[in-house]
Design a protein around this motif. Structure first.
Motif, PDB file in Angstrom:
ATOM      1  N   GLU A  12       0.821  -1.210   0.000  1.00  0.00           N
ATOM      2  CA  GLU A  12       0.000   0.000   0.000  1.00  0.00           C
ATOM      3  C   GLU A  12       0.857   1.263   0.000  1.00  0.00           C
ATOM      4  OE1 GLU A  12      -3.271   0.573  -0.241  1.00  0.00           O
ATOM      5  OE2 GLU A  12      -3.500  -1.547  -0.720  1.00  0.00           O
ATOM      6  N   LYS A  13       2.082   1.148   0.562  1.00  0.00           N
ATOM      7  CA  LYS A  13       2.981   2.304   0.572  1.00  0.00           C
ATOM      8  C   LYS A  13       3.442   2.682  -0.834  1.00  0.00           C
ATOM      9  CE  LYS A  13       4.739   1.294   5.216  1.00  0.00           C
ATOM     10  NZ  LYS A  13       5.944   0.975   6.027  1.00  0.00           N
ATOM     11  N   LEU A  14       3.406   1.698  -1.758  1.00  0.00           N
ATOM     12  CA  LEU A  14       3.828   1.952  -3.135  1.00  0.00           C
ATOM     13  C   LEU A  14       2.668   2.389  -4.013  1.00  0.00           C
ATOM     14  CD1 LEU A  14       6.122  -1.183  -3.602  1.00  0.00           C
ATOM     15  CD2 LEU A  14       6.786   1.101  -2.859  1.00  0.00           C
ATOM     16  N   ASN A  15       1.485   2.447  -3.444  1.00  0.00           N
ATOM     17  CA  ASN A  15       0.307   2.843  -4.213  1.00  0.00           C
ATOM     18  C   ASN A  15       0.358   4.339  -4.510  1.00  0.00           C
ATOM     19  OD1 ASN A  15      -2.194   3.248  -5.347  1.00  0.00           O
ATOM     20  ND2 ASN A  15      -3.304   2.119  -3.776  1.00  0.00           N
ATOM     21  N   PRO A  16       0.436   4.733  -5.785  1.00  0.00           N
ATOM     22  CA  PRO A  16       0.528   6.177  -6.104  1.00  0.00           C
ATOM     23  C   PRO A  16      -0.708   6.958  -5.701  1.00  0.00           C
ATOM     24  CG  PRO A  16       0.177   4.860  -8.099  1.00  0.00           C
ATOM     25  CD  PRO A  16       0.445   3.897  -6.989  1.00  0.00           C
ATOM     26  N   VAL A  17      -1.848   6.274  -5.635  1.00  0.00           N
ATOM     27  CA  VAL A  17      -3.081   6.963  -5.248  1.00  0.00           C
ATOM     28  C   VAL A  17      -2.972   7.474  -3.811  1.00  0.00           C
ATOM     29  CG1 VAL A  17      -5.564   6.698  -4.897  1.00  0.00           C
ATOM     30  CG2 VAL A  17      -4.438   5.562  -6.829  1.00  0.00           C
ATOM     31  N   ASN A  18      -2.385   6.636  -2.930  1.00  0.00           N
ATOM     32  CA  ASN A  18      -2.210   7.065  -1.540  1.00  0.00           C
ATOM     33  C   ASN A  18      -1.266   8.255  -1.446  1.00  0.00           C
ATOM     34  OD1 ASN A  18      -3.870   4.991  -0.692  1.00  0.00           O
ATOM     35  ND2 ASN A  18      -2.192   3.575  -0.300  1.00  0.00           N
ATOM     36  N   GLY A  19      -0.221   8.260  -2.290  1.00  0.00           N
ATOM     37  CA  GLY A  19       0.707   9.394  -2.306  1.00  0.00           C
ATOM     38  C   GLY A  19       0.029  10.677  -2.742  1.00  0.00           C
ATOM     39  N   ILE A  20      -0.845  10.576  -3.759  1.00  0.00           N
ATOM     40  CA  ILE A  20      -1.570  11.747  -4.231  1.00  0.00           C
ATOM     41  C   ILE A  20      -2.534  12.247  -3.159  1.00  0.00           C
ATOM     42  CG2 ILE A  20      -3.242  12.564  -5.939  1.00  0.00           C
ATOM     43  CD1 ILE A  20      -1.982  10.597  -7.925  1.00  0.00           C
ATOM     44  N   LYS A  21      -3.179  11.317  -2.442  1.00  0.00           N
ATOM     45  CA  LYS A  21      -4.098  11.700  -1.374  1.00  0.00           C
ATOM     46  C   LYS A  21      -3.376  12.465  -0.272  1.00  0.00           C
ATOM     47  CE  LYS A  21      -7.513   7.996  -1.921  1.00  0.00           C
ATOM     48  NZ  LYS A  21      -8.145   6.803  -1.292  1.00  0.00           N
ATOM     49  N   LYS A  22      -2.142  12.030   0.040  1.00  0.00           N
ATOM     50  CA  LYS A  22      -1.373  12.737   1.063  1.00  0.00           C
ATOM     51  C   LYS A  22      -1.032  14.155   0.624  1.00  0.00           C
ATOM     52  CE  LYS A  22       0.764   8.710   3.267  1.00  0.00           C
ATOM     53  NZ  LYS A  22       2.053   8.031   3.591  1.00  0.00           N
ATOM     54  N   ILE A  23      -0.726  14.297  -0.678  1.00  0.00           N
ATOM     55  CA  ILE A  23      -0.329  15.613  -1.191  1.00  0.00           C
ATOM     56  C   ILE A  23      -1.503  16.589  -1.140  1.00  0.00           C
ATOM     57  CG2 ILE A  23       0.447  16.874  -3.238  1.00  0.00           C
ATOM     58  CD1 ILE A  23       2.052  14.385  -4.008  1.00  0.00           C
ATOM     59  N   ILE A  24      -2.696  16.114  -1.514  1.00  0.00           N
ATOM     60  CA  ILE A  24      -3.857  16.999  -1.565  1.00  0.00           C
ATOM     61  C   ILE A  24      -4.692  16.930  -0.286  1.00  0.00           C
ATOM     62  CG2 ILE A  24      -3.989  16.834  -4.071  1.00  0.00           C
ATOM     63  CD1 ILE A  24      -6.257  14.836  -3.766  1.00  0.00           C
ATOM     64  N   SER A  25      -4.144  16.307   0.756  1.00  0.00           N
ATOM     65  CA  SER A  25      -4.850  16.218   2.028  1.00  0.00           C
ATOM     66  C   SER A  25      -4.777  17.556   2.762  1.00  0.00           C
ATOM     67  CB  SER A  25      -4.260  15.113   2.899  1.00  0.00           C
ATOM     68  OG  SER A  25      -2.922  15.418   3.226  1.00  0.00           O
ATOM     69  N   ILE A  26      -5.506  17.639   3.870  1.00  0.00           N
ATOM     70  CA  ILE A  26      -5.474  18.854   4.687  1.00  0.00           C
ATOM     71  C   ILE A  26      -4.064  19.115   5.200  1.00  0.00           C
ATOM     72  CG2 ILE A  26      -6.344  19.907   6.810  1.00  0.00           C
ATOM     73  CD1 ILE A  26      -8.932  18.405   6.398  1.00  0.00           C
ATOM     74  N   ARG A  27      -3.370  18.022   5.587  1.00  0.00           N
ATOM     75  CA  ARG A  27      -1.998  18.172   6.069  1.00  0.00           C
ATOM     76  C   ARG A  27      -1.106  18.757   4.981  1.00  0.00           C
ATOM     77  NH1 ARG A  27       0.955  18.412  10.843  1.00  0.00           N
ATOM     78  NH2 ARG A  27       3.131  18.102  10.301  1.00  0.00           N
ATOM     79  N   GLY A  28      -1.286  18.297   3.728  1.00  0.00           N
ATOM     80  CA  GLY A  28      -0.500  18.823   2.619  1.00  0.00           C
ATOM     81  C   GLY A  28      -0.766  20.295   2.375  1.00  0.00           C
ATOM     82  N   LEU A  29      -2.030  20.693   2.478  1.00  0.00           N
ATOM     83  CA  LEU A  29      -2.378  22.102   2.298  1.00  0.00           C
ATOM     84  C   LEU A  29      -1.795  22.965   3.418  1.00  0.00           C
ATOM     85  CD1 LEU A  29      -6.120  21.728   1.200  1.00  0.00           C
ATOM     86  CD2 LEU A  29      -4.124  22.205  -0.244  1.00  0.00           C
ATOM     87  N   VAL A  30      -1.812  22.422   4.643  1.00  0.00           N
ATOM     88  CA  VAL A  30      -1.226  23.157   5.768  1.00  0.00           C
ATOM     89  C   VAL A  30       0.268  23.351   5.559  1.00  0.00           C
ATOM     90  CG1 VAL A  30      -0.707  23.040   8.235  1.00  0.00           C
ATOM     91  CG2 VAL A  30      -2.990  22.451   7.415  1.00  0.00           C
ATOM     92  N   GLU A  31       0.945  22.315   5.077  1.00  0.00           N
ATOM     93  CA  GLU A  31       2.389  22.420   4.832  1.00  0.00           C
ATOM     94  C   GLU A  31       2.682  23.452   3.745  1.00  0.00           C
ATOM     95  OE1 GLU A  31       4.909  21.070   6.418  1.00  0.00           O
ATOM     96  OE2 GLU A  31       3.550  20.100   7.826  1.00  0.00           O
TER      97      GLU A  31
ATOM     98  N   GLU B 139      -3.693  16.946  15.280  1.00  0.00           N
ATOM     99  CA  GLU B 139      -4.047  16.071  14.162  1.00  0.00           C
ATOM    100  C   GLU B 139      -3.982  14.598  14.584  1.00  0.00           C
ATOM    101  OE1 GLU B 139      -2.736  15.743   9.490  1.00  0.00           O
ATOM    102  OE2 GLU B 139      -1.167  15.806  11.023  1.00  0.00           O
ATOM    103  N   PHE B 140      -2.967  14.243  15.375  1.00  0.00           N
ATOM    104  CA  PHE B 140      -2.846  12.854  15.825  1.00  0.00           C
ATOM    105  C   PHE B 140      -3.992  12.478  16.765  1.00  0.00           C
ATOM    106  CE2 PHE B 140      -1.173   9.698  18.861  1.00  0.00           C
ATOM    107  CZ  PHE B 140      -0.888   8.679  17.976  1.00  0.00           C
ATOM    108  N   ALA B 141      -4.336  13.402  17.677  1.00  0.00           N
ATOM    109  CA  ALA B 141      -5.452  13.140  18.598  1.00  0.00           C
ATOM    110  C   ALA B 141      -6.757  12.956  17.822  1.00  0.00           C
ATOM    111  CB  ALA B 141      -5.579  14.282  19.598  1.00  0.00           C
ATOM    112  N   LYS B 142      -6.949  13.753  16.768  1.00  0.00           N
ATOM    113  CA  LYS B 142      -8.151  13.628  15.953  1.00  0.00           C
ATOM    114  C   LYS B 142      -8.150  12.306  15.193  1.00  0.00           C
ATOM    115  CE  LYS B 142     -10.843  16.158  12.498  1.00  0.00           C
ATOM    116  NZ  LYS B 142     -10.895  17.363  11.633  1.00  0.00           N
ATOM    117  N   LYS B 143      -6.989  11.893  14.714  1.00  0.00           N
ATOM    118  CA  LYS B 143      -6.870  10.638  13.982  1.00  0.00           C
ATOM    119  C   LYS B 143      -7.150   9.441  14.888  1.00  0.00           C
ATOM    120  CE  LYS B 143      -3.533   7.934  11.305  1.00  0.00           C
ATOM    121  NZ  LYS B 143      -2.116   7.884  10.822  1.00  0.00           N
ATOM    122  N   MET B 144      -6.773   9.545  16.163  1.00  0.00           N
ATOM    123  CA  MET B 144      -6.930   8.443  17.110  1.00  0.00           C
ATOM    124  C   MET B 144      -8.310   8.411  17.770  1.00  0.00           C
ATOM    125  SD  MET B 144      -4.188   6.509  17.382  1.00  0.00           S
ATOM    126  CE  MET B 144      -4.104   6.592  15.590  1.00  0.00           C
TER     127      MET B 144
END
Length: 356
Positions: free
Chosen positions: A124-143, A213-218
């Motif tokens: 799953e770590k090699l899945n490009p879709v997951n990489g794209i999701k991380k980039i366009i995620s809220i965390r990516g926008l914050v960065e 973010e971690f507290a919200k994820k958990m």
């Protein structure tokens, strides 16, 4: 399926501990980097005089021994080794301080964490879709937003430092060499402090955001908490059933010593055993003296034979008495006739020991 909106409860300590074992913690890499950078900058400021002194000594040595050094390549290598050794000692100390600061800052905000789970191979770590999701995620926008703000703040800091020292830097002709060096030193220090302040401010924000973010994820739903409780403590219904069985077993074990006082043992034929007793002067109906199944049923039958107590094979009756009648309780009225017939057979037996 539950969505994130259903997860309104804070994570339990057990879930946080399990996540920590997998290396999942609310860690701020920017906070660690900022602490390391601040300590290294402090180390550089302390080491500059020593480094300048070493450079001065080495330069003086090279100038004084120019003739000998030019004629002997060995002396050149020796001089270079001496300078490199002194410089490496200072640089190595600064790097060691940076590493130590990184370790201590990590321990400070996430504690001790050691896990090989992140190194586990996962397709799953090699899945490009997951990489794209991380980039366009809220965390990516914050960065991305932080990066833009950093550039702006760095530009503002540079502008104010430049405006403060531009006269000394652009028009040094009226200043002495010492004043020129001192102005450059002051400008460099001011620039470094400004950059560190910006880094620290963003590091504090990143630390807060990472924890949030971690507290919200958990977060967990009410159902997640119940499932975790069942996983750790066991299903409440199953626990109650086990407790009931244990109480019954203890009660049966208490009645095991009374087997010698039983009149008859009703069996199925060896899986279930029920010991009955009847005393006409004190009892309206026969009672279940003790009962058992499996190993305990065999034990009851064995003890009954040792004491000469008759054993009757009545499968349906044995099952019903075992299921419906508790120890020291009377038999059901629906079974009075069949049990009365059994007692009549026992009384007619020449070896009967029943005293009604």
């Amino acid at each position: 399926m539950e969505n994130q909106a259903d997860k309104s409860q804070d994570a339990t300590p057990y879930k946080l501990e399990e996540a920590k074992k997998k290396g999942q913690v609310g860690k701020s890499h920017e906070f660690v980097s900022a602490c390391s950078l601040c300590v290294m900058s402090f180390g550089i400021c302390i080491s500059i005089p020593k480094l300048v002194n070493i450079l001065s000594i080495q330069t003086t040595s090279w100038i004084k021994n120019t003739n000998e050094i030019v004629k002997s390549p060995i002396l050149v290598i020796a001089q270079l080794k001496s300078f490199a050794g002194d410089a490496f000692e200072i640089i190595g100390s600064i790097m060691a301080l940076g590493v130590l600061a990184a370790v201590l800052s990590s321990l400070l905000h996430i504690g001790s964490v050691f896990s090989l789970y992140p190194l586990k191979f996962d397709l799953e770590k090699l899945n490009p879709v997951n990489g794209i999701k991380k980039i366009i995620s809220i965390r990516g926008l914050v960065e991305l937003f932080k990066l833009v703000l950093k550039v702006i703040f760095f530009a503002i800091a540079t502008f104010f430092v430049w405006r403060q020292f531009k006269v000394q830097i652009l028009h040094p002709g009226t200043l002495s060499p010492y004043a020129i060096l001192n102005s450059w030193k002051t400008a460099l220090v001011a620039m470094t402090v400004s950059i560190l302040i910006v880094f620290i401010l963003f590091a504090i924000f990143d630390l807060w955001y990472s924890k949030r973010e971690f507290a919200k994820k958990m977060r967990m739903s009410t159902r997640d908490i119940k499932d975790e409780y069942r996983k750790r403590e066991g299903d409440p219904e199953l626990k109650n059933k086990r407790k009931k069985n244990l109480v019954e077993l203890l009660r049966n074990l208490g009645g095991a010593s009374k087997i010698r006082n039983a009149d008859v043992i009703i069996t199925n034929p060896t899986h279930v055993a029920v010991a009955l007793q009847y005393r006409s002067k004190t009892m309206a109906l026969p009672i279940v003296l003790t009962k058992g199944r499996g190993f305990f049923a065999k034990f009851i039958i064995k003890r009954a034979k040792m004491h000469g107590i008759p054993v009757y094979r009545r499968p349906s009756l044995a099952r019903k008495l075992y299921a419906e009648v508790a120890v020291n309780n009377v038999i059901p009225t629906s079974e009075q006739q069949i049990i009365a017939d059994i007692y009549k057979e026992i009384i007619k037996s020449p070896n009967s020991k029943v005293f009604l």
